[in-house]
Scaffold this motif. Structure first.
Motif, mmCIF file in Angstrom:
data_model
loop_
_atom_site.group_PDB
_atom_site.id
_atom_site.type_symbol
_atom_site.label_atom_id
_atom_site.label_comp_id
_atom_site.label_asym_id
_atom_site.label_seq_id
_atom_site.Cartn_x
_atom_site.Cartn_y
_atom_site.Cartn_z
ATOM 1 N N TYR A 54 0.820 -1.209 0.000
ATOM 2 C CA TYR A 54 0.000 0.000 0.000
ATOM 3 C C TYR A 54 0.853 1.258 0.000
ATOM 4 C CZ TYR A 54 -3.823 -3.161 1.037
ATOM 5 O OH TYR A 54 -4.754 -4.172 0.962
ATOM 6 N N ARG A 58 -1.817 1.667 5.772
ATOM 7 C CA ARG A 58 -3.236 1.506 6.118
ATOM 8 C C ARG A 58 -3.985 0.879 4.947
ATOM 9 N NH1 ARG A 58 -3.143 7.788 5.751
ATOM 10 N NH2 ARG A 58 -3.516 8.062 3.531
ATOM 11 N N TYR A 59 -5.122 0.264 5.263
ATOM 12 C CA TYR A 59 -5.981 -0.325 4.219
ATOM 13 C C TYR A 59 -6.952 0.702 3.654
ATOM 14 C CZ TYR A 59 -4.440 -4.863 5.997
ATOM 15 O OH TYR A 59 -3.697 -5.949 6.399
ATOM 16 N N SER A 60 -7.333 1.665 4.500
ATOM 17 C CA SER A 60 -8.293 2.664 4.042
ATOM 18 C C SER A 60 -7.897 4.037 4.549
ATOM 19 C CB SER A 60 -9.708 2.314 4.518
ATOM 20 O OG SER A 60 -9.741 2.219 5.917
ATOM 21 N N ARG A 61 -8.290 5.034 3.796
ATOM 22 C CA ARG A 61 -7.991 6.430 4.141
ATOM 23 C C ARG A 61 -8.972 6.927 5.190
ATOM 24 N NH1 ARG A 61 -7.138 8.353 -2.117
ATOM 25 N NH2 ARG A 61 -5.296 7.066 -2.438
ATOM 26 N N GLY A 64 -12.564 6.951 4.408
ATOM 27 C CA GLY A 64 -13.235 5.677 4.167
ATOM 28 C C GLY A 64 -12.887 5.027 2.843
ATOM 29 N N ASN A 65 -12.282 5.792 1.938
ATOM 30 C CA ASN A 65 -11.884 5.204 0.656
ATOM 31 C C ASN A 65 -10.706 4.256 0.859
ATOM 32 O OD1 ASN A 65 -13.815 6.599 -0.820
ATOM 33 N ND2 ASN A 65 -12.470 8.360 -1.123
ATOM 34 N N PRO A 66 -10.606 3.228 0.023
ATOM 35 C CA PRO A 66 -9.460 2.314 0.168
ATOM 36 C C PRO A 66 -8.137 3.000 -0.153
ATOM 37 C CG PRO A 66 -10.927 1.626 -1.629
ATOM 38 C CD PRO A 66 -11.506 2.863 -1.025
ATOM 39 N N GLU A 67 -7.091 2.583 0.547
ATOM 40 C CA GLU A 67 -5.752 3.087 0.251
ATOM 41 C C GLU A 67 -5.297 2.499 -1.081
ATOM 42 O OE1 GLU A 67 -2.941 5.287 0.026
ATOM 43 O OE2 GLU A 67 -3.774 5.467 2.037
ATOM 44 N N ARG A 68 -4.470 3.246 -1.785
ATOM 45 C CA ARG A 68 -3.989 2.822 -3.103
ATOM 46 C C ARG A 68 -2.958 1.695 -2.978
ATOM 47 N NH1 ARG A 68 0.138 4.892 -6.594
ATOM 48 N NH2 ARG A 68 0.703 6.319 -4.934
ATOM 49 N N GLN A 87 -2.297 1.762 10.576
ATOM 50 C CA GLN A 87 -3.622 1.238 10.896
ATOM 51 C C GLN A 87 -3.517 -0.169 11.498
ATOM 52 O OE1 GLN A 87 -6.208 0.376 7.500
ATOM 53 N NE2 GLN A 87 -7.847 1.467 8.539
ATOM 54 N N HIS A 89 -4.311 -3.963 12.031
ATOM 55 C CA HIS A 89 -4.621 -4.986 11.013
ATOM 56 C C HIS A 89 -4.841 -6.329 11.691
ATOM 57 C CE1 HIS A 89 -0.484 -6.286 11.546
ATOM 58 N NE2 HIS A 89 -0.096 -5.035 11.315
#
Length: 128
Positions: A54, A58-61, A64-68, A87, A89
């Motif tokens: 990533y 993190r998995y999401s920003r 709430g949007n997913p991380e790139r 984040q 996990h």
């Protein structure tokens, strides 16, 4: 009846041997994964699961949007430059390891849940 009893005992004996082998293999496999990790000059070299890398740890920003996802680990033994906290996990902590991917060579972060360390952060690995 004697032949049937011998066959039954052979089957029971075979099952006991298989169960003992499976039980013995489980701790060895876990120990092997942890034993294959080592730190050198602040870097980590360790077995890992194929995983997404990533752009941030993190998995999401926050919105709430997913991380790139910037790349992927395809190999099962990799180099990790350092670690950061990010984040939480599935590994039960918030440690992420900084590495580069196997597809494009892009740098990013892999959750410690995907790295087969015995403890996170792994002793001797530098904080980024």
């Amino acid at each position: 009846m004697g032949e049937r009893k011998r066959i039954g005992l052979a089957v029971v004996g075979s099952l006991a041997v298989c169960a003992a082998m499976a039980t013995a293999a489980t701790p060895a496999a876990a120990g092997t994964a942890a034993a294959s990790c080592y730190a050198s000059s602040g870097n980590l070299y360790c077995d890992n699961a194929p995983a997404a890398i990533y752009a941030a740890p993190r998995y999401s920003r926050p919105n709430g949007n997913p991380e790139r996802v910037v790349d992927r680990l395809l190999t099962t033994h990799s180099y990790f430059k350092c670690y950061v906290t990010g984040q939480q996990h599935g590994g039960g902590n918030n440690v992420w390891y900084h590495t580069y991917g196997d597809q494009t060579g892009a740098w990013g972060y892999v959750a410690a849940a995907n790295v087969y360390t015995s403890v996170d952060p792994y002793p001797g690995v530098s904080r980024c």
